[in-house]
Design an enzyme around this catalytic site. Structure first.
Site, short mmCIF file in Angstrom:
data_model
loop_
_atom_site.label_atom_id
_atom_site.label_comp_id
_atom_site.label_asym_id
_atom_site.label_seq_id
_atom_site.Cartn_x
_atom_site.Cartn_y
_atom_site.Cartn_z
N ASP A 314 0.76 -1.26 0.12
CA ASP A 314 0.10 0.05 0.12
C ASP A 314 0.95 1.35 -0.14
O ASP A 314 2.04 1.24 0.66
CB ASP A 314 -1.03 -0.02 1.18
CG ASP A 314 -1.69 1.29 1.33
OD1 ASP A 314 -2.48 1.66 0.33
OD2 ASP A 314 -1.64 1.76 2.43
N ASP A 511 -1.12 -0.56 6.43
CA ASP A 511 -0.98 -0.07 7.69
C ASP A 511 -2.27 0.37 8.04
O ASP A 511 -2.65 0.93 9.35
CB ASP A 511 -0.15 1.20 7.80
CG ASP A 511 -0.96 2.47 7.09
OD1 ASP A 511 -1.63 2.17 6.19
OD2 ASP A 511 -0.61 3.62 7.71
N ASP A 515 -6.65 -2.11 4.51
CA ASP A 515 -5.88 -2.79 3.85
C ASP A 515 -5.99 -4.43 4.57
O ASP A 515 -5.63 -5.08 3.87
CB ASP A 515 -4.30 -2.52 4.52
CG ASP A 515 -3.69 -1.23 3.84
OD1 ASP A 515 -4.30 -1.03 2.63
OD2 ASP A 515 -3.07 -0.63 4.41
#
Length: 618
Positions: A314, A511, A515
């Protein structure tokens, strides 16, 4: 029987000392006083003392239909008594008991990293009541919202937010880095850290086992009890191996009619080093990682991490710092400050990094957003002063603004500059603005990604919900192989699943809550420390430092730990093989064989302990 077994286990070290004294006395009686009867009696007594705890453990194992090592040793020692070899019975039981004591001592050493963490766990807090008075209270009884006073040199007892004061905190227990971090009003503090300078009043957000520190301890303890595929195989192997040795001993006895030889086969066939080697490596490897702020949620994660060939990241909070700020505000319709006030009121309802950037802007008129509705992957709808507003990406506001040429130009300019975009549009078409938000790359991100490729990772992929222009702008400075932008959480999860179906071993690094689907879909789910909540629930590997360099360290440590496990397996199997060769060649007897067997156990434990001091930096 259970109480007797518990007593003997608790005092095992004392029993070994007693047996050692008796063995010395027996040898003294034999060589100094020529008292063979006394020698035999003392040896028999020593053998009985040593046999009792081993036999009780063997009986307990047989009750659950497990033919353990203790069963082999018990049969062998009883056989030695039957043939009158009291000295063999005494020495074998002494060596076996001594080996178990040394195992306990060395395994306690391998768990030292977790013990250090546990010892740091705070027990009490200095609570400030509504009158400003303070009193000590057990941290387990603190509720969120309680105010806690922390003085210079004291340990932070809770997770919380600084209300008053400023200080320097040593966060080594959380991040693994013994550097001082400045703490001011509004900053977060963590239980287990230490104030080196200054005094703070903190509002509690979590206490006791619910703190980040408490979760770290729990995670590491659970991980050390987990098993790799190798360990599960070894456990199954030992279950079949032990009965096999018994069968071989019976066959040898029948063919040779040598009862002593059959008993010796049982003793030498004990797979002790094989059984202890893998868990010893697991405990030491995970403990090493814990000291460095790298939390493996099980040794099986290590096994999978070393095989990963594709890592998907990400962007926000992972490749970047995760603390973006508003760089540009383009107002197309409406009053600039009024737009800021409305945007702050709306984004204050979200924890997204881009939302936090807008919510940090200074306001003139505090407003309240109502009827707040999150549109997954697009933004937020809300009402302020009775007017509906849309705040998010272009897909969210298109229904209101349509094909607005001025908006398109502003968007293109900001995208070209590498900004992430948040568009505010009112439903009555009277207000329209674009926030240009920029995040900074994590320090040494490019170096860390290059080194990941040197460690055998073939593909590095960026998956982000941000616009294509911003994503490519960030990726241009990094050794990223693929960029996939404007992805919803389910799109990221689908990409990961597709890659796995294509035969790739995929790790995903994220994080945040958004996600979670991709983390759950990956072979290895890796969470940065800034996403601690989701990390504890979904991820298999947590990088508490939120540094990409920690990912390098984790991969090196995983490789070294699995290699160490395999070394222990080879040592154990070679020892048994060589003992049998020596036995049938006539060079190894029962006592010598048992000594070599116990030494092999110590060797694999000492080999595992090398992982404690292993520095996976190069």
């Amino acid at each position: 029987m259970v109480k007797i077994q518990q007593f003997l286990t608790k005092h095992r070290q004392g029993l070994v000392i007693l047996m050692t004294i008796l063995l010395v006395l027996a040898e003294a009686a034999r060589w100094l006083g020529q008292m063979s009867l006394a020698y035999q009696v003392i040896m028999a007594l020593t053998g009985v003392i040593g046999l009792l705890p081993i036999l009780l453990t063997a009986i307990s194992a047989l009750r659950v239909r497990l033919v353990s090592i203790d069963v082999l040793v018990s049969i062998a020692v009883i056989g030695a008594f039957v043939i009158g070899e009291y000295n063999e019975a005494a020495i074998v039981t002494w060596l076996f008991m001594l080996g178990e004591v040394l195992e306990d001592l060395t395994l306690k050493k391998t768990r030292s990293a977790v013990k250090q963490l546990t010892d740091l766990a705070p027990q009490t807090a200095l609570v400030v009541d509504t009158d400003g008075n303070t009193h000590q209270e057990d941290v387990d009884f603190l509720d969120p919202g309680a105010h806690v006073l922390i003085k210079t040199g004291a340990q932070v007892p809770v997770d919380g937010t600084v209300l008053t004061g400023d200080a320097l905190a040593n966060e080594a227990s959380i991040t693994g880095e013994a550097r001082l971090v400045k703490k001011e009003v509004g900053d977060s503090v963590y239980a287990g850290t230490i104030l080196e300078n200054g005094t703070l009043t903190v509002e509690t957000t979590a206490a006791g086992d619910d703190t980040t520190f408490g979760k770290i301890i729990e995670l590491v303890e659970e991980a050390q009890d987990s098993q790799t595929k190798t360990q599960r195989f070894i456990d199954r192997f030992a279950q079949y191996y032990t009965p096999f040795v018994l069968l071989v001993a019976v066959v040898v006895g029948l063919l040779t009619r040598d009862f002593r030889l059959a008993i010796t086969v049982m003793v030498l066939g004990c797979p002790g080093a094989l059984v202890i080697g893998v868990p010893a490596s697991t405990v030491a490897g995970i403990g090493n990682g814990a000291r460095r702020g790298i939390l493996f949620k099980g040794s099986d994660v290590m096994d999978r991490l070393r095989q990963v060939d594709t890592i998907a990241f990400d962007k926000t909070g992972t490749l970047t710092r995760g603390k973006p700020t508003v760089q540009t505000l383009v107002v197309l319709k409406g009053d600039r400050q009024a737009i800021i006030d409305r945007a702050v009121a709306i984004e204050g309802q979200s924890d997204h990094p881009l939302a936090r950037a807008i919510a940090a802007l200074p306001t003139q008129q505090p407003l309240t957003a109502t009827k707040v509705e999150t549109v997954k992957g697009q933004g937020i709808k809300a009402e302020v002063d009775g007017q509906e507003y849309l705040l998010g990406n272009r897909a969210l506001v298109n229904a209101v603004v349509g094909d607005d040429a001025a908006l398109t130009r502003a968007v293109d300019q900001l995208v070209a500059a590498g900004d992430s975009l948040v568009i505010l549009a009112s439903a009555d078409h009277q207000e329209l603005a674009v926030f240009g938000i920029k995040d900074q790359l994590r320090p040494q991100a490019a170096v860390a990604l290059h080194q990941l490729k040197q460690l055998g990772v073939k593909r590095l992929v960026m998956l982000t919900g941000d616009n294509t222009g911003t994503a490519k702008e960030i990726a241009a400075t990094l050794p990223i192989d693929e960029v996939h932008a404007e992805m919803l959480p389910q799109d990221k999860a689908r990409f990961v699943a597709d890659e796995r179906e294509g035969g790739h071993r995929v790790a995903f690094v994220g994080d945040g809550i958004n996600d979670s689907p991709a983390l759950a879909a990956a072979d290895v789910a890796i969470a940065m420390g800034s996403g601690m909540d989701v990390a504890m629930d979904v991820a298999g590997l947590v990088l508490v430092k939120s540094a990409l360099a920690s990912l390098l360290t984790a991969r090196r440590l995983a490789r070294r730990t699995i290699t160490n496990m395999n070394e222990n397996i080879v040592i154990a199997l070679l020892t048994v093989l060589l003992l049998f060769i020596g036995l049938f060649a006539g060079y190894v007897e029962m006592a010598l064989g048992m000594l070599i067997h116990e030494l092999s156990i110590l060797i694999v434990i000492l080999n595992s302990m090398r992982l404690i001091k292993y520095s996976p930096q190069n």
